[in-house]
Design an enzyme around this catalytic site. Structure first.
Site, PDB file in Angstrom:
ATOM      1  N   ASP A 144       6.193   0.721  -5.034  1.00 17.73           N
ATOM      2  CA  ASP A 144       6.947   1.851  -4.578  1.00 17.73           C
ATOM      3  C   ASP A 144       8.427   1.811  -4.850  1.00 17.73           C
ATOM      4  O   ASP A 144       8.761   2.886  -5.462  1.00 17.73           O
ATOM      5  CB  ASP A 144       6.987   1.844  -2.862  1.00 17.73           C
ATOM      6  CG  ASP A 144       5.467   1.996  -2.488  1.00 17.73           C
ATOM      7  OD1 ASP A 144       4.609   2.659  -3.100  1.00 17.73           O
ATOM      8  OD2 ASP A 144       5.231   1.778  -1.214  1.00 17.73           O
ATOM      9  N   ASP A 192       7.613  -2.012   0.116  1.00 15.61           N
ATOM     10  CA  ASP A 192       6.661  -1.120   0.217  1.00 15.61           C
ATOM     11  C   ASP A 192       6.698  -0.361   1.446  1.00 15.61           C
ATOM     12  O   ASP A 192       6.867  -0.895   2.618  1.00 15.61           O
ATOM     13  CB  ASP A 192       5.328  -2.308   0.355  1.00 15.61           C
ATOM     14  CG  ASP A 192       3.922  -1.633  -0.046  1.00 15.61           C
ATOM     15  OD1 ASP A 192       4.069  -0.573  -0.834  1.00 15.61           O
ATOM     16  OD2 ASP A 192       3.117  -2.026   0.465  1.00 15.61           O
ATOM     17  N   LYS A 248       5.082   1.960   4.288  1.00 16.76           N
ATOM     18  CA  LYS A 248       3.864   2.182   4.898  1.00 16.76           C
ATOM     19  C   LYS A 248       3.880   3.046   6.119  1.00 16.76           C
ATOM     20  O   LYS A 248       5.024   3.289   6.657  1.00 16.76           O
ATOM     21  CB  LYS A 248       3.287   0.549   5.412  1.00 16.76           C
ATOM     22  CG  LYS A 248       2.969  -0.172   4.373  1.00 16.76           C
ATOM     23  CD  LYS A 248       1.795   0.178   3.332  1.00 16.76           C
ATOM     24  CE  LYS A 248       1.543  -0.943   2.268  1.00 16.76           C
ATOM     25  NZ  LYS A 248       0.673  -0.158   1.463  1.00 16.76           N
TER      26      LYS A 248
END
Length: 341
Positions: free
Chosen positions: A238, A251, A253
């Site tokens: 990412d 990352d 989420k």
């Protein structure tokens, strides 16, 4: 002769003197009698007077009864600590990878080279090939507990929403996650327009990560592919940027339930550390990463939970990732063997 007999009779009649007749000596030609030896008791040869004090002290001792713990302590005192060596099977159960590969690359610098332009983040496209992705490796090596948990969740959702409703729900969740990543890419990219950034602020997920975005700077990569040629896996990360001054693989989420602890994020740390190891050994990246960050955002806009992973924690998860990778490779080989040729 008479004189000798007279003296003998006088001695025999004397008080306190006795003469026993000599035992007869018998000679035998029997092999049984000749071969038979008298058994000797070894305790009769011990000098009892010499060791009498020791025997008395042992017999008179009334100490506490020995326990396994006290015996271990005595052994440790006499012979040293017990060597707790592990067999290969025990090492495998304890989580020791058979083929170790370092997470960090000593030939790479932590900081980017002078030739790289930090204002233009890397965005390397992902090449579709036969190399397994990080996501695939993790999906194919989930534990039985994880599979059971997901299956129970799926069945519960189907009971509530029905088959069609569940399919629509999962499709919407995927779409929302994709839009969230696109919004963050637009916000963090220097090419993003102000109008797009203002539009993205209306999203609950984006509102959720606002306090985290304030600590992010120096973006190095966005939605960029990485590949570990030695360990043979690939992935699409990412973001790589500085978080509170430390370069991290970030990352993003989304979640409907709060995840305040890193243990609530299941395999996400393994995904992050897999990207960290790939970057550190990918020639397309001139820098090295030593930390990771998992940011869990919420649709209602409540503050996201950031989970920072320092170098030590990344190293711990790296060992687990190598085990999962070995398990995946083993499964693939077994499937190839079973396939008809």
């Amino acid at each position: 002769m008479k004189a000798f007999q007279t003296i003998f009779r006088q001695l025999k009649s004397a008080k306190g003197f006795s003469v026993e007749p000599a035992s007869r000596v018998v000679f035998s030609t029997s092999s049984y009698l000749c071969g038979r030896k008298k058994k000797v008791n070894p305790y009769e040869e011990v000098d009892q007077e010499k060791y009498s004090d020791l025997v008395k002290s042992v017999l008179s001792f009334r100490g506490h009864a020995q326990t396994p713990e006290s015996l271990y302590k005595e052994d440790a005192l006499l012979y040293g600590p017990v060597s707790k060596g592990r067999s290969p099977k025990q090492e495998e159960e304890a989580g020791v990878p058979r083929n170790w590969f370092p997470l960090f690359n000593p030939e790479k610098s932590v900081k980017p080279t002078a030739t790289s332009d930090p204002t233009i983040p890397l965005k390397i496209p992902l090449q579709r090939n036969m190399i397994p992705s990080v996501t695939r490796v993790l999906q194919q090596t989930m534990t039985s507990e994880q599979i059971s948990y997901l299956e129970r969740w799926k069945q519960r959702m189907i009971l509530e929403l029905g088959e069609d409703g569940f399919a629509e729900y999962t499709s919407n969740m995927f779409l929302q996650g994709k839009q969230f990543h696109q919004a963050l890419e637009s916000i963090l990219s220097p090419q993003g327009s102000l109008k797009e950034r203002e539009k993205n602020l209306a999203s609950g997920y984006v509102q959720s990560v606002q306090h985290v975005l304030k600590d992010i700077s120096g973006v190095r990569a966005l939605e960029s592919a990485v590949q570990h040629k030695t360990l043979n896996y690939t992935g699409l990360l990412d973001c790589v940027a500085d978080y509170q001054g430390k370069l991290c693989v970030i990352d993003w989420k989304t979640s409907e339930k709060p995840k305040p602890y890193i243990r609530n994020t299941f395999d996400n740390p393994l995904q992050v550390v897999a990207y960290v190891g790939a970057i550190n050994h990918d020639a397309n990246y001139s820098f090295q990463v030593q930390c990771g960050l998992i940011v869990v955002a919420y649709k209602d806009g409540s503050p996201a939970h950031p989970h920072f992973m320092d170098a030590e924690l990344c190293s711990q998860y790296w060992a687990k990732w190598l085990l999962r990778l070995e398990e995946y490779t083993k499964k693939e080989k077994n499937q190839d063997i079973q396939k008809p040729h």
